[in-house]
Design a protein around this motif. Structure first.
Motif, PDB file in Angstrom:
ATOM      1  N   ALA A 121       0.734  -1.218   0.002  1.00 19.46           N
ATOM      2  CA  ALA A 121      -0.049  -0.098  -0.161  1.00 19.46           C
ATOM      3  C   ALA A 121       0.762   1.224   0.174  1.00 19.46           C
ATOM      4  O   ALA A 121       0.459   2.276  -0.824  1.00 19.46           O
ATOM      5  N   ASP A 122       1.931   1.211   0.968  1.00 20.14           N
ATOM      6  CA  ASP A 122       2.924   2.440   0.885  1.00 20.14           C
ATOM      7  C   ASP A 122       3.559   2.696  -0.553  1.00 20.14           C
ATOM      8  O   ASP A 122       3.613   3.830  -1.044  1.00 20.14           O
ATOM      9  N   GLU A 123       3.879   1.286  -1.166  1.00 16.76           N
ATOM     10  CA  GLU A 123       4.435   1.517  -2.653  1.00 16.76           C
ATOM     11  C   GLU A 123       3.483   2.171  -3.466  1.00 16.76           C
ATOM     12  O   GLU A 123       3.905   2.919  -4.427  1.00 16.76           O
ATOM     13  N   PHE A 124       2.261   1.983  -3.375  1.00 16.13           N
ATOM     14  CA  PHE A 124       1.256   2.408  -4.339  1.00 16.13           C
ATOM     15  C   PHE A 124       0.522   3.660  -3.843  1.00 16.13           C
ATOM     16  O   PHE A 124      -0.352   4.187  -4.306  1.00 16.13           O
ATOM     17  N   ASN A 125       1.170   4.319  -2.814  1.00 19.01           N
ATOM     18  CA  ASN A 125       0.565   5.551  -2.168  1.00 19.01           C
ATOM     19  C   ASN A 125      -0.805   5.413  -1.907  1.00 19.01           C
ATOM     20  O   ASN A 125      -1.747   6.131  -1.978  1.00 19.01           O
ATOM     21  N   ILE A 126      -1.191   4.324  -1.218  1.00 20.22           N
ATOM     22  CA  ILE A 126      -2.671   3.887  -0.799  1.00 20.22           C
ATOM     23  C   ILE A 126      -2.466   3.771   0.647  1.00 20.22           C
ATOM     24  O   ILE A 126      -1.718   3.261   1.332  1.00 20.22           O
ATOM     25  N   ASN A 127      -3.585   4.369   1.389  1.00 24.16           N
ATOM     26  CA  ASN A 127      -3.658   4.041   2.527  1.00 24.16           C
ATOM     27  C   ASN A 127      -4.174   2.786   3.116  1.00 24.16           C
ATOM     28  O   ASN A 127      -4.985   2.235   2.677  1.00 24.16           O
ATOM     29  N   PRO A 128      -3.173   2.019   3.760  1.00 28.07           N
ATOM     30  CA  PRO A 128      -3.448   0.447   3.935  1.00 28.07           C
ATOM     31  C   PRO A 128      -4.859   0.517   4.587  1.00 28.07           C
ATOM     32  O   PRO A 128      -5.610  -0.580   4.225  1.00 28.07           O
ATOM     33  N   LEU A 129      -5.406   1.507   5.315  1.00 31.99           N
ATOM     34  CA  LEU A 129      -6.710   1.524   6.041  1.00 31.99           C
ATOM     35  C   LEU A 129      -7.744   1.389   4.902  1.00 31.99           C
ATOM     36  O   LEU A 129      -8.727   0.894   5.249  1.00 31.99           O
ATOM     37  N   VAL A 130      -7.353   2.086   3.944  1.00 30.60           N
ATOM     38  CA  VAL A 130      -8.428   2.398   2.947  1.00 30.60           C
ATOM     39  C   VAL A 130      -8.866   0.820   2.197  1.00 30.60           C
ATOM     40  O   VAL A 130      -9.563   0.287   1.833  1.00 30.60           O
ATOM     41  N   ALA A 131      -7.373   0.305   1.850  1.00 31.79           N
ATOM     42  CA  ALA A 131      -7.547  -1.214   1.253  1.00 31.79           C
ATOM     43  C   ALA A 131      -8.089  -2.116   2.225  1.00 31.79           C
ATOM     44  O   ALA A 131      -8.903  -2.792   1.815  1.00 31.79           O
ATOM     45  N   ALA A 132      -8.180  -2.120   3.462  1.00 28.44           N
ATOM     46  CA  ALA A 132      -8.809  -2.724   4.532  1.00 28.44           C
ATOM     47  C   ALA A 132     -10.170  -2.652   4.715  1.00 28.44           C
ATOM     48  O   ALA A 132     -11.344  -3.453   4.778  1.00 28.44           O
ATOM     49  N   MET A 133     -10.570  -1.226   4.580  1.00 24.65           N
ATOM     50  CA  MET A 133     -12.016  -0.983   4.771  1.00 24.65           C
ATOM     51  C   MET A 133     -12.787  -0.915   3.590  1.00 24.65           C
ATOM     52  O   MET A 133     -14.136  -1.363   3.556  1.00 24.65           O
ATOM     53  N   ASN A 134     -12.049  -0.636   2.490  1.00 24.77           N
ATOM     54  CA  ASN A 134     -13.016  -0.547   1.137  1.00 24.77           C
ATOM     55  C   ASN A 134     -12.518  -1.537   0.092  1.00 24.77           C
ATOM     56  O   ASN A 134     -13.214  -1.573  -0.992  1.00 24.77           O
ATOM     57  N   GLY A 135     -11.648  -2.224   0.184  1.00 28.51           N
ATOM     58  CA  GLY A 135     -10.743  -3.067  -0.985  1.00 28.51           C
ATOM     59  C   GLY A 135     -11.693  -4.370  -1.299  1.00 28.51           C
ATOM     60  O   GLY A 135     -12.155  -4.516  -2.538  1.00 28.51           O
ATOM     61  N   GLY A 136     -12.030  -5.079  -0.300  1.00 34.04           N
ATOM     62  CA  GLY A 136     -13.115  -6.218  -0.770  1.00 34.04           C
ATOM     63  C   GLY A 136     -12.335  -7.443  -0.839  1.00 34.04           C
ATOM     64  O   GLY A 136     -11.160  -7.561  -1.303  1.00 34.04           O
ATOM     65  N   GLU A 137     -13.103  -8.488  -1.439  1.00 30.72           N
ATOM     66  CA  GLU A 137     -12.541  -9.892  -1.599  1.00 30.72           C
ATOM     67  C   GLU A 137     -11.551 -10.436  -0.579  1.00 30.72           C
ATOM     68  O   GLU A 137     -10.888 -11.348  -0.964  1.00 30.72           O
ATOM     69  N   ASP A 138     -11.687 -10.238   0.587  1.00 30.66           N
ATOM     70  CA  ASP A 138     -10.934 -10.603   1.635  1.00 30.66           C
ATOM     71  C   ASP A 138     -11.446 -12.040   2.063  1.00 30.66           C
ATOM     72  O   ASP A 138     -10.689 -12.972   2.455  1.00 30.66           O
ATOM     73  N   TYR A 139     -12.726 -12.307   2.001  1.00 24.98           N
ATOM     74  CA  TYR A 139     -13.442 -13.807   2.324  1.00 24.98           C
ATOM     75  C   TYR A 139     -13.110 -13.988   3.655  1.00 24.98           C
ATOM     76  O   TYR A 139     -13.141 -15.112   4.136  1.00 24.98           O
TER      77      TYR A 139
END
Lengths: 346, 346
Positions: free
Chosen positions: B273-291
């Motif tokens: 997420a850091d590498e992509f300049n994405i907030n890891p929390l956003v990935a966790a909260m809104n990313g999806g497909e975690d199952y």
């Protein structure tokens, strides 16, 4: 990033060949699985009855053409073709799930039309829509329906089970949906050549309805109950009578003989077939999408089947190895072969 | 031949809005239907237990990209995402049906790869493939799976049921599948610009596997059984934690409060997420497909959940009307909103 070392065309196997190949590794680990792949519906233990499960998918450009299939009818048909599989096991459908893939060209109103058809079928056949998946599609409309039903354990009818001397019967009439499709395809071609042209569909109501808005044969299941008849085998006619007869023969390890003049063909079907220079018998044997029920009963049940409107005794089961034959008016026999429908032919 | 008088874009409603609209007319006529639309799986009466039914569809170009999704993984994933819905009801999956639409570009060997993945999932999760439909597709690969399972009547867990003070828990970690997708999309772009380029996937194994070959949380259901825990509500994390929290709150008519530092995020996810300049929390909260599974339990069960590897207490349920909030390290509250996934956005 994915490569195959060898490449065999799907059309080389055909639909049934492919199904045989991909289902061969299927194992049964769950006690509740009574029968799996290979019949109109799967059979699962569910308390004192069996649960029946059947799933079918309709794809735009393969199973329907939105240039002439009204969306409401399409929704109706997607449900009915699945219910037909539950009836073909002598069961009563209870619930359906609907997965739908929608391209962005669809409006909310168009989706509501599809669901109006789905709910109309639910109402007509007294089933509940209990779930599904709604998603975007990059590639046309996708309708995947799963139907669930129940059947008393001693009443379930499989494809296998036909015995020598059993009578072969079919409901309704055959070939109409196929001829309806020919009319629709002709009018589409005319329309393409001249967009001002009005479609000439007059007089074709019956066969058009059979193609666009088919019904499932609920009445037969009620008839069996009333008359206390247990079919020895049953299948629905989705790929054409020839294909289904061969399924019953293969599953039951028997042969069959059917009589040409007994094959039920509606007069509109016959007339239209003449107009298109198609042998009506070919439409009936290989057309498909009739959603009638083909079944066998012991010859001792003959009396119970006499003079029942819409029910036709078309032949009888013969011993294993004797083959599947059609007998014409002059008594000549010809072997039944299934063209069926090779979904993968180009 | 079909025209609409009005046209509302699907994107105007979004996926959940559309589902609400089209399922509104659903009636229940069958006694055996316990609950229908609106949970991870539908619930049907089946003797002394309930039958659970869930159906999901994966479409090429929407849910997967064949330029990087290995066919075997794709078959595996299509099954797993459905089993996840059965576990989310505290059930045990038993059977699946698979409908597949294949374009003519597929070889028999490619189809066998897909089924190898399907059977691998059947083996891993001990479910039987009992039927389905195989057809041609003009429009890319279509995989529509229906999963059936069972649950004891007093053990079924719905989305509704969370009560004030209940603990909110989640399995595993979140955001990894989303970050895996970002890596795959990046490498695809590089490859398009320079077909000689080799994909740079080293070090991303974990998040790639989470995207391409996810697992369903069977272990949690066994854990509940062993520890005699009955979740008050449960849902699987397919659209992102935010969306699922709001589902539990809406269904249970409650609010919630979760703690930022408790949200489980794997270090590879955070690094990427850091590498992509994405907030890891956003990935966790809104990313999806975690199952993963998100559930609530009464606070009295707190002891039973202590020190269980892979299980995280992330917050608690609050009274109805209090809203859904995330609390950061400094004690600041921010409202949880679900971007979720608008399947119909352009």
């Amino acid at each position: 990033m994915f490569e195959n070392s060898s490449n065999t065309d799907l059309s080389a196997l055909g639909e049934f060949g492919l199904i045989d190949q991909i289902t061969a590794p299927a194992k049964k680990v769950q006690q509740s699985t009574i029968t799996g792949v290979g019949d109109d519906a799967a059979v699962i233990e569910a308390g004192d009855r069996y649960l029946l499960v059947s799933s079918d998918m309709l794809l735009e450009g393969v199973h329907f053409d939105l240039s002439y299939a009204p969306l409401k009818h399409l929704g109706y048909k997607a449900v009915v073709v699945n219910l037909s599989d539950i009836y073909a096991m002598n069961g009563t459908p209870r619930q359906i799930t609907v997965n739908i893939g929608l391209s962005s060209k669809f409006s909310v109103e168009a989706v509501e039309e599809i669901y109006a058809g789905i709910y109309m079928a639910c109402d007509q056949y007294q089933v509940d829509l209990i779930g599904g998946d709604t998603t975007a599609s990059k590639a046309g409309l996708v309708l995947s329906v799963t139907a669930m039903g129940t059947v008393d354990k001693d009443k379930v009818a499989y494809r296998k089970g036909a015995k020598e001397t059993d009578l072969i019967c079919v409901t309704g009439d055959l070939g109409a949906a196929y001829m309806g499709l020919q009319v629709l395809e002709r009018e589409k071609t005319v329309f393409k050549g001249n967009p001002e042209a009005q479609p000439d569909l007059e007089g074709f109501d019956y066969i058009l309805e059979r193609q666009l808005k088919p019904e499932a044969q609920r009445g037969l299941i009620e008839f069996f109950k009333e008359r206390q008849i247990q079919p020895t085998s049953m299948i629905d006619v989705s790929d054409g009578l020839a294909s289904e007869l061969l399924h019953l023969c293969k599953a039951g390890e028997v042969g069959c003989q059917v009589y040409m003049q007994k094959i039920p063909i509606d007069h509109t079907t016959a007339q239209t077939a003449d107009e298109f220079n198609i042998n009506p018998l070919v439409a009936a044997m290989n057309g498909g999408e009739d959603y009638e029920l083909l079944f066998t009963v012991p010859v001792t049940e003959h009396e119970k089947l006499q003079d029942v409107p819409g029910l036709h005794i078309i032949g009888h089961i013969t011993e294993n190895g004797s083959g599947a034959f059609m007998v014409d008016d002059a008594g000549n026999k010809s072997q039944i072969t299934a063209q069926g429908w090779n979904a993968f032919a180009q």
